[in-house]
Design a protein around this motif. Structure first.
Motif, short mmCIF file in Angstrom:
data_model
loop_
_atom_site.label_atom_id
_atom_site.label_comp_id
_atom_site.label_asym_id
_atom_site.label_seq_id
_atom_site.Cartn_x
_atom_site.Cartn_y
_atom_site.Cartn_z
N TYR A 164 6.34 23.02 4.75
CA TYR A 164 7.19 21.83 4.42
C TYR A 164 8.56 21.73 5.39
CZ TYR A 164 9.38 17.77 2.26
OH TYR A 164 10.27 16.75 2.13
N PHE A 165 9.30 22.90 5.12
CA PHE A 165 10.39 22.75 5.89
C PHE A 165 10.34 22.76 7.30
CE2 PHE A 165 11.83 23.11 1.52
CZ PHE A 165 12.98 22.16 1.37
N SER A 166 9.35 23.64 7.64
CA SER A 166 9.13 23.70 9.21
C SER A 166 8.88 22.37 10.09
CB SER A 166 7.88 24.78 9.39
OG SER A 166 7.93 26.00 9.01
N SER A 167 8.30 21.34 9.09
CA SER A 167 8.06 20.26 9.73
C SER A 167 9.21 19.30 9.66
CB SER A 167 6.96 19.33 9.16
OG SER A 167 7.14 19.07 7.61
N THR A 168 10.50 19.72 9.17
CA THR A 168 11.60 18.98 9.20
C THR A 168 12.68 19.07 10.43
OG1 THR A 168 13.01 20.42 7.74
CG2 THR A 168 11.60 18.84 6.67
N ASN A 169 13.63 18.17 10.38
CA ASN A 169 14.72 18.51 11.46
C ASN A 169 15.61 19.70 10.83
OD1 ASN A 169 13.84 16.51 13.35
ND2 ASN A 169 14.53 15.11 12.06
N ASP A 170 16.20 20.22 11.85
CA ASP A 170 17.22 21.22 11.55
C ASP A 170 18.48 20.44 10.95
OD1 ASP A 170 15.83 23.21 12.46
OD2 ASP A 170 17.06 23.61 14.04
N CYS A 171 19.14 20.75 10.00
CA CYS A 171 20.18 20.13 9.17
C CYS A 171 21.32 20.06 10.22
CB CYS A 171 20.64 20.90 8.18
SG CYS A 171 19.69 20.59 6.65
N GLU A 172 22.06 18.86 10.36
CA GLU A 172 22.94 18.59 11.33
C GLU A 172 24.32 18.69 10.53
OE1 GLU A 172 23.02 18.22 14.52
OE2 GLU A 172 20.82 18.11 14.90
N PRO A 173 25.19 19.63 10.92
CA PRO A 173 26.51 19.91 10.28
C PRO A 173 27.51 18.67 10.67
CG PRO A 173 25.82 21.82 11.33
CD PRO A 173 25.22 20.88 12.02
N LYS A 174 28.40 18.09 9.61
CA LYS A 174 29.37 17.22 9.98
C LYS A 174 30.74 17.60 9.08
CE LYS A 174 30.24 12.37 9.14
NZ LYS A 174 29.61 10.90 8.88
N ASP A 175 31.70 17.58 10.19
CA ASP A 175 33.03 18.32 9.68
C ASP A 175 33.05 19.57 8.95
OD1 ASP A 175 34.10 15.59 10.58
OD2 ASP A 175 33.84 14.78 8.85
N TYR A 176 32.38 20.44 9.66
CA TYR A 176 32.13 21.93 8.99
C TYR A 176 31.05 22.03 7.77
CZ TYR A 176 36.96 22.07 11.37
OH TYR A 176 37.91 21.90 12.02
N ILE A 177 30.73 20.85 7.23
CA ILE A 177 29.91 20.85 6.02
C ILE A 177 28.15 20.96 6.42
CG2 ILE A 177 29.09 19.89 4.02
CD1 ILE A 177 32.03 20.99 4.21
N PHE A 178 27.66 21.85 6.08
CA PHE A 178 26.18 22.00 6.49
C PHE A 178 25.45 21.37 5.37
CE2 PHE A 178 22.14 24.07 7.29
CZ PHE A 178 22.00 24.20 8.80
#
Length: 525
Positions: free
Chosen positions: A387-401
């Motif tokens: 399932y998670f292989s089919s998702t985009n990588d998470c995009e950090p914002k202001d140091y928060i992952f």
């Protein structure tokens, strides 16, 4: 990411730092790595002897790879360069091994050039200028990167996720900001502690805090391998975390169809089926190639017959039963395990909600065989991986992952002792870290996490050592990370006792652990 260099390279790096008056210890390794890549050198990991890890340890990859934007590590840049060099996506342990090999090669090349030159005439500067000019000439090259389409509809918790793991000896709260990239470049957690050390109570308290601080947005699954969960006693925890208790034996199975991990796309289906069958053969004793081929054939035929609809485990068993009868095959281990899986282990109703949509406490009682308990865990993990292989990588914002899910694997040593299961866990840890999934492993001893073919502690940024039977300094330091002071760590190890834990964040320290039973009383839950 922790990288430990060899003593041999330590000496060369020290001499280079002194010769060029570099300000920090990370500059020379970066240059040596680049020098090696410039030569076009490629290594085959299967045929190479990896340089020893008996020298300086870089536990913070910022120190080794430097920072450039928002004080975040440049490791992603170096990994991208290496991936381009090898024309593939390297996993973290592959990256570390290849980095060390290129570092070793680059240092030898650099050192040989210096020995053949005259430092008094500035030849050491010429060595670097020559490579710099060569690098600038490469800037005109354009690299085209093909992007695979990924699903982007996955829920994310995008705020700072903090929880307390205990109090220090001077009564200061030890707060973990698990998805703050300035503190953690990796969100995996490992807890080691023998029975009665407080590890289960600690992880329950952490899960409670995660649920509370995310307003129950962040879901989790807790695999209770011991099967000691009592729904009546767990009621306060389940209510506080908004989690569902499922006893595999007494509740008619878990609402989940393991076939969901198979990709029905025509090109991907053969690989998905192979991975599904590999998961089963990992835990089924004496399952051979012939049995694997039978299973692959039956699943293929079943999927063709269902025409785009996922079958059930019961349907697979019916086909297997008919196949054995028609071909005069006696019942064997494959027959037994598929039969058992079809007996109220999974509720494959197509109207089930997604297993990821609700927090689950999955009770796996000893009434089930070890084979079945392990299969249930890994068939679910196979789905999470898919399932998670089919998702985009998470995009950090202001140091928060951003964080998407939490997986808690109790009694992890059971899987770490199985070579094939170990490989699946290794892949899971490496893949899911970029997908916003926190993997928590609980085991009885620190030595469980270091196997002959992989160091699982290297994939963990938050190792917590509770009271363990083996208090060997080397084993514990390998688990929590090399300390700034050996004496300090040795002193803290002596203080380990039930309800206490040892961490090495900044420096080794003993903490009084958070315990769910106490939080439940204090907060009147």
């Amino acid at each position: 990411m922790r990288i430990t260099l060899s003593k041999e390279n330590d000496e060369i790096l020290y001499n280079l730092k002194k010769l060029y008056t570099f300000k920090n210890e990370g500059i020379a390794p970066r240059i040596a790595f680049a020098l090696s890549l410039q030569t076009g050198k490629h290594f085959n990991l299967e045929n190479e002897i990896i340089p020893k890890s008996d020298g300086k340890e870089f536990r913070d990859d910022k120190a080794l790879f430097g920072t450039i934007i928002n004080d975040t590590s440049n490791v992603v840049i170096f990994k991208s360069i290496l991936d381009q060099h090898y024309n593939r996506n390297t996993f973290e342990d592959e990256f570390i091994k290849l980095f060390k090999l290129h570092l070793n090669h680059g240092l030898k090349t650099w050192n040989d050039d210096l020995e053949n030159g005259d430092i008094s005439k500035g030849n050491h500067i010429d060595v670097l200028l020559k490579s710099l000019k060569k690098g600038l000439n490469l800037r005109s090259n354009i690299t085209h990167v093909a992007l695979n389409k990924k699903r982007s509809d996955v829920k994310e918790f995008q705020e700072l996720l903090s929880f307390e793991i205990g109090k220090s000896e001077n009564n200061e709260s030890v707060i973990i900001n698990i998805n703050d990239l300035r503190e953690f470049d990796n969100r995996n957690i490992a807890i080691a502690g023998m029975a009665g050390s407080g590890k289960t109570q600690l992880i329950k308290d952490i899960l409670y805090q995660i649920s509370k601080n995310s307003k129950n947005e962040l879901k989790f699954i807790f695999f209770d391998y011991k099967g000691e969960g009592n729904p009546e006693q767990l009621k306060p925890f389940l209510k506080a975390t908004n989690a569902k208790f499922v006893d595999i034996v007494n509740d008619g199975g878990v609402d989940f169809n393991p076939f969901l991990s198979i990709n029905l796309d025509e090109r991907q289906r053969p690989f998905s089926i192979r991975a599904f069958v590999d998961t089963i053969s990992t835990f089924v004793p004496r399952m051979g190639i012939a049995q694997e081929n039978i299973l692959i054939t039956l699943i293929n035929d079943l999927l063709d017959r269902k025409n785009g609809i996922y079958p059930t485990i019961t349907e697979l068993f019916e086909d297997l039963e008919n196949y054995y009868e028609e071909n005069g095959i006696r019942q064997d281990t494959l027959y037994s395990v598929v039969r058992d899986l079809s007996t109220n282990i999974f509720n494959c109703d197509p109207n089930n909600s997604d297993v990821l949509s609700q927090s689950l406490y999955l009770n796996l009682p000893p009434a089930l065989s070890d084979t079945l308990r392990q299969l249930v865990v890994f068939l679910l993990l196979r789905y999470f991986n898919s399932y998670f292989s089919s998702t985009n990588d998470c995009e950090p914002k202001d140091y928060i992952f951003p964080v998407r899910y939490v997986i808690v694997i109790d009694e992890a040593h059971i899987y770490l002792k199985n070579k094939n299961a170990r490989k699946a866990l290794e892949d899971l840890l490496r893949l899911l870290r970029s997908k916003g999934v926190i993997v928590v492993m609980l085991s009885q001893g620190v030595e469980d996490y270091k196997t002959k073919d992989f160091d699982f502690a290297s994939q963990v940024k938050l190792p917590i050592c509770l009271n363990v039977q083996n208090k060997d300094y080397k084993a514990i330091s390998n688990f929590v990370g090399t300390p700034n002071s050996k004496y300090k760590l040795e002193s803290e190890i002596k203080k380990l006792d039930s309800g206490k834990g040892l961490i090495n964040i900044g420096e080794p320290k003993i903490i009084e652990l958070k315990q769910w039973w106490k939080t439940k009383i204090d907060e009147n839950l």
